[in-house]
Write an enzyme that holds these catalytic residues in place. Structure first.
Site, PDB file in Angstrom:
ATOM      1  NE  ARG A 193      -4.167  -1.595   0.766  1.00  0.00           N
ATOM      2  CZ  ARG A 193      -5.323  -1.742   1.551  1.00  0.00           C
ATOM      3  NH1 ARG A 193      -5.664  -0.708   2.096  1.00  0.00           N
ATOM      4  NH2 ARG A 193      -6.023  -2.772   1.533  1.00  0.00           N
ATOM      5  NE  ARG A 219      -9.797   7.993  -2.343  1.00  0.00           N
ATOM      6  CZ  ARG A 219     -10.972   8.349  -2.078  1.00  0.00           C
ATOM      7  NH1 ARG A 219     -11.617   9.209  -2.734  1.00  0.00           N
ATOM      8  NH2 ARG A 219     -11.511   7.793  -1.148  1.00  0.00           N
ATOM      9  CG  ASP A 236      -9.109  -2.556  -3.639  1.00  0.00           C
ATOM     10  OD1 ASP A 236      -8.535  -1.976  -2.769  1.00  0.00           O
ATOM     11  OD2 ASP A 236     -10.090  -3.376  -3.459  1.00  0.00           O
ATOM     12  CE1 TYR A 250     -13.502  -7.030   1.813  1.00  0.00           C
ATOM     13  CE2 TYR A 250     -11.917  -8.595   1.474  1.00  0.00           C
ATOM     14  CZ  TYR A 250     -11.982  -7.552   2.042  1.00  0.00           C
ATOM     15  OH  TYR A 250     -11.449  -6.873   3.036  1.00  0.00           O
TER      16      TYR A 250
HETATM   17  O1  CP3 Z   1      -0.270  -1.649  -2.455  1.00  0.00           O
HETATM   18  C1  CP3 Z   1      -0.812  -0.552  -3.351  1.00  0.00           C
HETATM   19  O2  CP3 Z   1       0.069   0.619  -2.950  1.00  0.00           O
HETATM   20  C2  CP3 Z   1      -1.483  -1.087  -4.315  1.00  0.00           C
HETATM   21  C3  CP3 Z   1      -3.004  -0.632  -4.031  1.00  0.00           C
HETATM   22  C4  CP3 Z   1      -3.952  -1.750  -3.275  1.00  0.00           C
HETATM   23  C5  CP3 Z   1      -4.878  -0.988  -2.596  1.00  0.00           C
HETATM   24  N1  CP3 Z   1      -5.588  -2.162  -1.972  1.00  0.00           N
HETATM   25  C6  CP3 Z   1      -5.281   0.268  -2.583  1.00  0.00           C
HETATM   26  C7  CP3 Z   1      -6.346   0.726  -1.484  1.00  0.00           C
HETATM   27  C8  CP3 Z   1      -3.706  -3.142  -2.938  1.00  0.00           C
HETATM   28  C9  CP3 Z   1      -2.646  -3.940  -3.389  1.00  0.00           C
HETATM   29  C10 CP3 Z   1      -4.808  -3.364  -2.267  1.00  0.00           C
HETATM   30  C11 CP3 Z   1      -5.096  -4.900  -1.827  1.00  0.00           C
HETATM   31  C12 CP3 Z   1      -6.442  -5.156  -1.110  1.00  0.00           C
HETATM   32  N2  CP3 Z   1      -7.439  -4.331  -1.085  1.00  0.00           N
HETATM   33  C13 CP3 Z   1      -6.662  -6.158  -0.220  1.00  0.00           C
HETATM   34  C14 CP3 Z   1      -5.571  -7.356   0.224  1.00  0.00           C
HETATM   35  C15 CP3 Z   1      -4.559  -6.728   1.232  1.00  0.00           C
HETATM   36  C16 CP3 Z   1      -4.905  -6.348   2.379  1.00  0.00           C
HETATM   37  O3  CP3 Z   1      -4.632  -5.146   2.687  1.00  0.00           O
HETATM   38  O4  CP3 Z   1      -5.305  -7.167   3.063  1.00  0.00           O
HETATM   39  C17 CP3 Z   1      -7.748  -6.002   0.395  1.00  0.00           C
HETATM   40  C18 CP3 Z   1      -8.468  -6.981   1.505  1.00  0.00           C
HETATM   41  C19 CP3 Z   1      -8.328  -5.056  -0.232  1.00  0.00           C
HETATM   42  C20 CP3 Z   1      -9.928  -4.553  -0.096  1.00  0.00           C
HETATM   43  C21 CP3 Z   1      -9.786  -2.992   0.468  1.00  0.00           C
HETATM   44  N3  CP3 Z   1      -9.716  -1.749  -0.133  1.00  0.00           N
HETATM   45  C22 CP3 Z   1     -10.265  -2.781   2.051  1.00  0.00           C
HETATM   46  C23 CP3 Z   1     -10.406  -3.777   3.037  1.00  0.00           C
HETATM   47  C24 CP3 Z   1     -10.064  -1.401   2.146  1.00  0.00           C
HETATM   48  C25 CP3 Z   1     -10.456  -0.562   3.140  1.00  0.00           C
HETATM   49  C26 CP3 Z   1      -9.354  -0.562   4.230  1.00  0.00           C
HETATM   50  C27 CP3 Z   1      -8.430   0.618   3.889  1.00  0.00           C
HETATM   51  O5  CP3 Z   1      -7.233   0.472   4.028  1.00  0.00           O
HETATM   52  O6  CP3 Z   1      -9.064   1.496   3.753  1.00  0.00           O
HETATM   53  C28 CP3 Z   1      -9.523  -0.658   0.721  1.00  0.00           C
HETATM   54  C29 CP3 Z   1      -9.550   0.617   0.321  1.00  0.00           C
HETATM   55  C30 CP3 Z   1      -8.112   0.845  -0.273  1.00  0.00           C
HETATM   56  N4  CP3 Z   1      -7.543   0.195  -1.183  1.00  0.00           N
HETATM   57  C31 CP3 Z   1      -7.536   2.066  -0.099  1.00  0.00           C
HETATM   58  C32 CP3 Z   1      -6.339   2.011  -0.935  1.00  0.00           C
HETATM   59  C33 CP3 Z   1      -5.171   3.183  -1.136  1.00  0.00           C
HETATM   60  C34 CP3 Z   1      -7.932   3.082   0.682  1.00  0.00           C
HETATM   61  C35 CP3 Z   1      -9.110   3.868   0.111  1.00  0.00           C
HETATM   62  C36 CP3 Z   1      -9.073   5.413  -0.297  1.00  0.00           C
HETATM   63  O7  CP3 Z   1      -8.185   5.737  -0.547  1.00  0.00           O
HETATM   64  O8  CP3 Z   1     -10.295   5.724   0.291  1.00  0.00           O
END
Ligand code: CP3
Length: 362
Positions: free
Chosen positions: A40, A53, A89, A168
């Protein structure tokens, strides 16, 4: 084409790679310092990400290649990272299949209509959808980003794995227990197998297209579909990373599967790491600093980084956090983490090679 390596084939179309440290680490080759990237690494701890964003929704960023490329490159302007990971994502896959997923501020992803019973699969999922068509925006973003990187470092593509995505799709949001999804495995055995199988094929197509678009490594969040992917000989071999969070009980299986790299979460102990190193010397390990360690003083952080490199060693190792970085991470400490991994590992490797040079001169 079938006997060319990934590096060779892709260099024909893209700028030559100036930093292939992480690819060499995946193959267990000699490196001059330990490569590092951060799960991330593009995200809310960066003010420049928050600024984008404030103008675009999360999935609009994912779907617009120029913005996606910009966000992917943001952390590389601040830190000396050895890999970029395409901004996206794991939930773009259920979306591509026809399910509505929204990103709710301060809560996370929400499905408008999660799967409750197997009959919902027919109404919620369109099995005729093709990964090559529905997720074209991801491939376009990968190609653009690979060109814009100008060979600075490799670009990682990724996908959620079948069970993670199925969970999910049923839970409709993140879950601690996955109880609703696990209930499916026990009550709707055949339908569950069928759904997992369908997702597996879709995910393989998705990953193959990412490689064709320019991804140089792939990270899978959890397992299942690896062997089929490797047998697709028309794509160059790219290293495969598995990151299965909380899979402490399955590390032997993961290390004995077809993955090149096994990512360890931050709960894996030093003793477990030493055992894995002894049993699987050719597997590259990735991880596993506690994301909360970035709240520590730089003095303490340095001690933890030193310990981490001592336990993993410098060969077959990719430094990373043991889970995604938190939104309130201290940016100065992220830079310190990256630079300190490089500095300490460079010193260790230099000292390791000095005696050999003296010997060879005799
Ligand atoms: O690693 C990176 O920089 C690449 C981008 C990336 C995101 N999500 C961006 C993101 C990657 C590789 C993911 C993977 C992901 N997404 C997983 C597997 C890894 C893990 O973290 O367990 C899962 C389960 C998700 C689903 C997901 N997306 C969740 C549960 C959430 C909310 C939790 C949170 O951190 O807010 C997201 C949102 C998300 N995905 C954000 C980002 C940058 C934040 C959202 C935002 O900008 O508003």
């Amino acid at each position: 084409m079938s006997n060319s390596t990934g590096d060779e084939q892709l260099q024909k179309e893209f700028p030559p790679l100036k930093n292939n440290l992480i690819l060499r680490a995946c193959r267990g080759e000699k490196i001059e310092r330990v490569p590092i990237w951060i799960m991330r690494q593009a995200g809310r701890y960066l003010p420049e990400y928050l600024s984008i964003r404030s103008q675009h929704s999360f999935f609009d960023v994912c779907r617009t290649p120029s913005i996606c490329c910009e966000v992917t490159l943001q952390p590389l302007r601040r830190f000396d990272l050895d890999a970029a990971i395409i901004f996206s994502d794991i939930l773009v896959v259920p979306q591509a299949l026809g399910m509505q997923v929204d990103m709710i501020a301060k809560e996370g992803p929400r499905f408008a209509h999660p799967l409750n019973v197997p009959a919902d699969i027919k109404t919620s999922i369109d099995r005729n959808k093709k990964a090559s068509i529905e997720l074209k925006y991801v491939y376009d973003a990968i190609t653009l980003t690979r060109h814009t990187l100008d060979g600075r470092c490799p670009l990682i593509g990724f996908s959620g794995a079948p069970w993670t995505l199925m969970s999910y799709m049923i839970e409709g949001k993140g879950s601690e227990t996955h109880a609703k999804a696990k209930k499916w495995l026990y009550t709707y055995v055949e339908d569950s197998h069928d759904l997992l199988q369908f997702l597996t094929h879709f995910i393989i197509d998705y990953l193959v297209e990412q490689v064709c678009a320019g991804a140089q490594l792939l990270q899978l969040f959890e397992s299942h579909c690896v062997r089929d992917l490797l047998s697709r000989r028309q794509i160059p071999h790219v290293p495969l990373i598995i990151f299965a969070k909380d899979a402490h009980y399955a590390l032997d299986e993961l290390c004995s599967s077809s993955f090149d790299v096994v990512g360890l979460d931050w709960t894996i102990t030093r003793k477990q790491i030493r055992t894995l190193r002894e049993k699987y010397p050719n597997i590259t390990l990735q991880g596993n600093l506690d994301p909360c360690a970035l709240y520590a003083s730089q003095n303490d952080l340095e001690k933890m980084i030193k310990q981490m490199i001592e336990i993993f060693g410098t060969k077959n190792y990719i430094a990373n956090l043991g889970h995604g970085i938190y939104p309130d991470a201290n940016i100065d400490n992220v830079k310190y983490f990256v630079d300190t991994i490089h500095r300490i590992s460079k010193d260790i490797i230099k000292n390791e090679t000095i005696p050999k040079i003296i010997n060879s001169n005799k």
